[in-house]
Structure formats: structure tokens, C-alpha cells
Design a protein around this motif. Sequence first.
Motif, short mmCIF file in Angstrom:
data_model
loop_
_atom_site.label_atom_id
_atom_site.label_comp_id
_atom_site.label_asym_id
_atom_site.label_seq_id
_atom_site.Cartn_x
_atom_site.Cartn_y
_atom_site.Cartn_z
N ASP A 134 -0.25 89.16 -64.97
CA ASP A 134 0.08 87.76 -64.75
C ASP A 134 -1.16 86.94 -65.09
N LEU A 135 -1.23 86.46 -66.31
CA LEU A 135 -2.43 85.78 -66.78
C LEU A 135 -2.64 84.42 -66.14
N LEU A 136 -1.64 83.90 -65.46
CA LEU A 136 -1.77 82.62 -64.77
C LEU A 136 -2.30 82.76 -63.34
N SER A 137 -2.29 83.95 -62.80
CA SER A 137 -2.65 84.16 -61.40
C SER A 137 -4.14 83.96 -61.14
N LYS A 138 -4.44 83.08 -60.21
CA LYS A 138 -5.83 82.93 -59.76
C LYS A 138 -6.04 83.77 -58.50
N GLU A 139 -4.95 84.09 -57.84
CA GLU A 139 -5.02 84.88 -56.61
C GLU A 139 -5.41 86.33 -56.90
N TYR A 140 -4.85 86.90 -57.97
CA TYR A 140 -5.10 88.32 -58.24
C TYR A 140 -6.14 88.57 -59.32
N ASN A 141 -6.48 87.58 -60.10
CA ASN A 141 -7.46 87.75 -61.16
C ASN A 141 -8.84 87.30 -60.67
N GLU A 142 -9.77 88.22 -60.68
CA GLU A 142 -11.12 87.86 -60.26
C GLU A 142 -11.79 86.97 -61.30
N ARG A 143 -12.90 86.40 -60.96
CA ARG A 143 -13.57 85.41 -61.82
C ARG A 143 -13.85 85.95 -63.23
N GLY A 183 1.51 77.50 -71.19
CA GLY A 183 2.65 78.05 -71.91
C GLY A 183 2.30 79.34 -72.63
N VAL A 184 1.14 79.35 -73.28
CA VAL A 184 0.66 80.55 -73.98
C VAL A 184 0.40 81.66 -72.96
N LEU A 185 -0.26 81.32 -71.85
CA LEU A 185 -0.55 82.32 -70.83
C LEU A 185 0.72 82.91 -70.24
N LYS A 186 1.72 82.09 -70.05
CA LYS A 186 2.99 82.58 -69.51
C LYS A 186 3.66 83.53 -70.50
N LYS A 187 3.70 83.16 -71.78
CA LYS A 187 4.30 84.02 -72.80
C LYS A 187 3.57 85.36 -72.94
N ALA A 188 2.27 85.38 -72.67
CA ALA A 188 1.47 86.58 -72.79
C ALA A 188 1.41 87.41 -71.51
N SER A 189 2.14 87.00 -70.50
CA SER A 189 2.14 87.68 -69.20
C SER A 189 3.39 88.55 -69.05
N PRO A 190 3.23 89.88 -69.02
CA PRO A 190 4.39 90.74 -68.90
C PRO A 190 5.23 90.53 -67.65
N PHE A 191 4.65 90.05 -66.57
CA PHE A 191 5.39 89.91 -65.31
C PHE A 191 5.96 88.53 -65.07
N LEU A 192 5.90 87.64 -66.05
CA LEU A 192 6.44 86.29 -65.86
C LEU A 192 7.65 86.05 -66.71
#
Length: 95
Positions: A62-71, A86-95
Motif C-alpha cells: 500500500d504505497l499510500l500508507s503512512k501508518e505502515y510505511n516507515e520514513r 493516483g499513481v501511488l494507488k495504481k501501483a499499490s497491489p492492495f488498493l
Amino acid sequence: MAWVFAHLEELGGDKERIFLSGHSAGAQLAALLGTNLAYLKKYNISPPELAGVIPVDTASFDLLSKEYNERLTRRLIKAAFGSDRGVLKKASPFL
């Protein structure tokens, strides 16, 4: 994947036993290909035709997640994909 499906039988493979796998960035791409209908549909392949997807050691599904992605991961994601949601969402397998 399209090439594999087109040539597998002539190479002695079994279409019922196709697994898609990748490591690190390849894991993210394998998961994306195996879960997003748009990529496979272009070649008349559907995700259920895959026996499985084995992503190994990817930084984020989930490339949009700030909760699970460390800095550090967020910086790497921004460098690779930019910051367009939009690009991050398209590139995220779980979204």
C-alpha cells in the motif's frame, strides 16, 4: 506473463501450475500483476488462471500508507513513484 501463457505448453509446462514470484521491488510488481485485473486483462489472462503469487520481502503493498510505511520506505516510494496519489494507488497491489 503473456509470453509465458503463449509459449508454456510448447516448452512442456502446465498452465495449471503457473506461479508468479518476485523479490523486493519484483515482489511488489508480482503482487501488482497478480491482483490488478487491468494488467492481465490486456492479454486475456485473469488472476484465477495463476496458481499463485509469491511476493518475497517487499517494502509495501500500500504505497499510500503512512501508518505502515516507515520514513525510509516513504522516501524510496516517493523517489520511485513520485507523490501523485493516483499513481501511488495504481501501483499499490492492495488498493
